[in-house]
Design a protein around this motif. Structure first.
Motif, PDB file in Angstrom:
ATOM      1  N   UNK A   1       0.864  -1.166   0.000  1.00 48.64           N
ATOM      2  CA  UNK A   1       0.000   0.000   0.000  1.00 48.64           C
ATOM      3  C   UNK A   1       0.909   1.228   0.000  1.00 48.64           C
ATOM      4  N   UNK A   2       0.701   2.084  -0.977  1.00 55.00           N
ATOM      5  CA  UNK A   2       1.526   3.280  -1.108  1.00 55.00           C
ATOM      6  C   UNK A   2       0.644   4.507  -1.314  1.00 55.00           C
ATOM      7  N   UNK A   3       1.258   5.683  -1.145  1.00 57.82           N
ATOM      8  CA  UNK A   3       0.542   6.924  -1.425  1.00 57.82           C
ATOM      9  C   UNK A   3       0.072   6.956  -2.869  1.00 57.82           C
ATOM     10  N   UNK A   4       0.952   6.547  -3.794  1.00 59.29           N
ATOM     11  CA  UNK A   4       0.578   6.625  -5.215  1.00 59.29           C
ATOM     12  C   UNK A   4      -0.571   5.670  -5.530  1.00 59.29           C
ATOM     13  N   UNK A   5      -0.636   4.538  -4.879  1.00 58.60           N
ATOM     14  CA  UNK A   5      -1.756   3.625  -5.085  1.00 58.60           C
ATOM     15  C   UNK A   5      -3.044   4.225  -4.537  1.00 58.60           C
ATOM     16  N   UNK A   6      -3.020   4.673  -3.287  1.00 60.93           N
ATOM     17  CA  UNK A   6      -4.230   5.201  -2.657  1.00 60.93           C
ATOM     18  C   UNK A   6      -4.690   6.513  -3.277  1.00 60.93           C
ATOM     19  N   UNK A   7      -3.793   7.249  -3.912  1.00 60.57           N
ATOM     20  CA  UNK A   7      -4.170   8.511  -4.558  1.00 60.57           C
ATOM     21  C   UNK A   7      -5.152   8.285  -5.700  1.00 60.57           C
ATOM     22  N   UNK A   8      -5.212   7.063  -6.212  1.00 59.58           N
ATOM     23  CA  UNK A   8      -6.116   6.732  -7.313  1.00 59.58           C
ATOM     24  C   UNK A   8      -7.539   6.445  -6.859  1.00 59.58           C
ATOM     25  N   UNK A   9      -7.760   6.402  -5.550  1.00 58.71           N
ATOM     26  CA  UNK A   9      -9.048   5.950  -5.043  1.00 58.71           C
ATOM     27  C   UNK A   9      -9.643   6.933  -4.047  1.00 58.71           C
ATOM     28  N   UNK A  10     -10.960   7.012  -4.085  1.00 55.76           N
ATOM     29  CA  UNK A  10     -11.705   7.772  -3.087  1.00 55.76           C
ATOM     30  C   UNK A  10     -12.332   6.835  -2.059  1.00 55.76           C
ATOM     31  N   UNK A  11     -12.524   5.580  -2.441  1.00 55.02           N
ATOM     32  CA  UNK A  11     -13.183   4.585  -1.589  1.00 55.02           C
ATOM     33  C   UNK A  11     -12.277   3.375  -1.444  1.00 55.02           C
ATOM     34  N   UNK A  12     -12.056   2.951  -0.206  1.00 57.31           N
ATOM     35  CA  UNK A  12     -11.219   1.773   0.043  1.00 57.31           C
ATOM     36  C   UNK A  12     -11.922   0.888   1.064  1.00 57.31           C
ATOM     37  N   UNK A  13     -11.927  -0.408   0.786  1.00 58.03           N
ATOM     38  CA  UNK A  13     -12.401  -1.404   1.744  1.00 58.03           C
ATOM     39  C   UNK A  13     -11.178  -2.198   2.175  1.00 58.03           C
ATOM     40  N   UNK A  14     -10.822  -2.074   3.449  1.00 55.87           N
ATOM     41  CA  UNK A  14      -9.718  -2.876   3.993  1.00 55.87           C
ATOM     42  C   UNK A  14     -10.386  -4.023   4.749  1.00 55.87           C
ATOM     43  N   UNK A  15     -10.411  -5.190   4.133  1.00 55.71           N
ATOM     44  CA  UNK A  15     -11.112  -6.339   4.702  1.00 55.71           C
ATOM     45  C   UNK A  15     -10.114  -7.282   5.359  1.00 55.71           C
ATOM     46  N   UNK A  16     -10.162  -7.303   6.676  1.00 54.53           N
ATOM     47  CA  UNK A  16      -9.271  -8.180   7.421  1.00 54.53           C
ATOM     48  C   UNK A  16      -7.824  -7.756   7.303  1.00 54.53           C
ATOM     49  N   UNK A  17      -6.998  -8.394   8.095  1.00 55.15           N
ATOM     50  CA  UNK A  17      -5.581  -8.051   8.092  1.00 55.15           C
ATOM     51  C   UNK A  17      -4.866  -9.103   8.901  1.00 55.15           C
ATOM     52  N   UNK A  19      -0.817 -10.163   9.895  1.00 49.52           N
ATOM     53  CA  UNK A  19       0.577  -9.777   9.804  1.00 49.52           C
ATOM     54  C   UNK A  19       0.736  -8.294  10.005  1.00 49.52           C
ATOM     55  N   UNK A  20       1.966  -7.869   9.982  1.00 50.51           N
ATOM     56  CA  UNK A  20       2.285  -6.471  10.274  1.00 50.51           C
ATOM     57  C   UNK A  20       2.312  -5.626   9.007  1.00 50.51           C
ATOM     58  N   UNK A  21       1.962  -4.374   9.178  1.00 50.84           N
ATOM     59  CA  UNK A  21       2.107  -3.394   8.109  1.00 50.84           C
ATOM     60  C   UNK A  21       3.534  -2.864   8.130  1.00 50.84           C
ATOM     61  N   UNK A  22       4.023  -2.475   6.978  1.00 56.88           N
ATOM     62  CA  UNK A  22       5.272  -1.725   6.918  1.00 56.88           C
ATOM     63  C   UNK A  22       4.945  -0.291   7.315  1.00 56.88           C
ATOM     64  N   UNK A  23       5.892   0.424   7.952  1.00 53.82           N
ATOM     65  CA  UNK A  23       5.604   1.806   8.362  1.00 53.82           C
ATOM     66  C   UNK A  23       5.084   2.678   7.217  1.00 53.82           C
ATOM     67  N   UNK A  24       5.611   2.522   6.023  1.00 54.27           N
ATOM     68  CA  UNK A  24       5.153   3.325   4.889  1.00 54.27           C
ATOM     69  C   UNK A  24       3.702   3.066   4.534  1.00 54.27           C
ATOM     70  N   UNK A  25       3.232   1.843   4.750  1.00 53.78           N
ATOM     71  CA  UNK A  25       1.835   1.527   4.465  1.00 53.78           C
ATOM     72  C   UNK A  25       0.913   2.254   5.438  1.00 53.78           C
ATOM     73  N   UNK A  26       1.270   2.247   6.713  1.00 50.26           N
ATOM     74  CA  UNK A  26       0.464   2.957   7.703  1.00 50.26           C
ATOM     75  C   UNK A  26       0.474   4.456   7.432  1.00 50.26           C
ATOM     76  N   UNK A  27       1.620   4.984   7.029  1.00 53.18           N
ATOM     77  CA  UNK A  27       1.700   6.409   6.694  1.00 53.18           C
ATOM     78  C   UNK A  27       0.808   6.731   5.492  1.00 53.18           C
ATOM     79  N   UNK A  28       0.782   5.839   4.496  1.00 56.75           N
ATOM     80  CA  UNK A  28      -0.060   6.066   3.312  1.00 56.75           C
ATOM     81  C   UNK A  28      -1.539   6.070   3.701  1.00 56.75           C
ATOM     82  N   UNK A  29      -1.955   5.118   4.530  1.00 56.20           N
ATOM     83  CA  UNK A  29      -3.337   5.119   5.014  1.00 56.20           C
ATOM     84  C   UNK A  29      -3.620   6.377   5.823  1.00 56.20           C
ATOM     85  N   UNK A  30      -2.659   6.804   6.633  1.00 58.60           N
ATOM     86  CA  UNK A  30      -2.827   8.012   7.433  1.00 58.60           C
ATOM     87  C   UNK A  30      -3.095   9.229   6.563  1.00 58.60           C
ATOM     88  N   UNK A  31      -2.397   9.322   5.442  1.00 58.67           N
ATOM     89  CA  UNK A  31      -2.631  10.438   4.527  1.00 58.67           C
ATOM     90  C   UNK A  31      -3.956  10.258   3.772  1.00 58.67           C
TER      91      UNK A  31
END
Length: 152
Positions: A1-17, A19-31
């Protein structure tokens, strides 16, 4: 999960999880949640993986394993007309700031199961059970889609 990936979307469904996220993934979701977006944050039981890092970043901590029926609802566009639905093997929300998190449904009349996180620009809905949506419970699912996709 990256900023450039999430920038393409207005709607996201995060279904289940699992294992651990990489710090950059959490930062991308945060933005992502600081934009006018919608996030459906669906978690699951916490027996084999004790934490949902994204949920915790956004303000909700899930714990354990709960099964039963979601029978208690607050009046909200998402819960309008909803009859009890089965909560298969979900976690419960046990730690949150009530000023930022609104619980809208409880499993077995007691345990927080679904809610909204208001501390970000995004519309954020959460559920401690991903499986609840497999049976396409109506009108819950229709209400959630209308709310999340701005079709109210």
């Amino acid at each position: 999960i990256t900023d450039s990936l999430l920038a393409n979307y207005k709607y996201v469904i995060r279904a289940g999880e699992w294992g651990a996220y990489h710090p950059g993934e959490l930062e991308a979701y945060g933005r992502f949640v600081e934009r006018e977006t919608t996030l459906f944050l669906l978690s699951d039981h916490r027996q084999t993986d004790p934490s949902d890092e994204l949920a915790e970043l956004l303000g909700v901590t899930f714990t354990g394993f709960q099964e039963g029926n979601v029978t208690r609802f607050v009046a909200h566009a998402i819960t309008e007309g909803v009859a009890p639905v089965h909560y298969y093997t979900g976690a419960i929300a046990f730690a949150f700031d009530p000023g930022e998190v609104e619980i809208i449904a409880w499993v077995n009349d007691t345990f927080p199961a679904m809610g909204l996180i208001h501390s970000h620009s995004a519309n954020i809905f959460f559920s401690g059970d991903t499986n609840i949506f497999e049976s396409v419970p109506q009108p819950l699912l229709d209400n959630l889609i209308r709310w999340g996709f701005g079709q109210q």
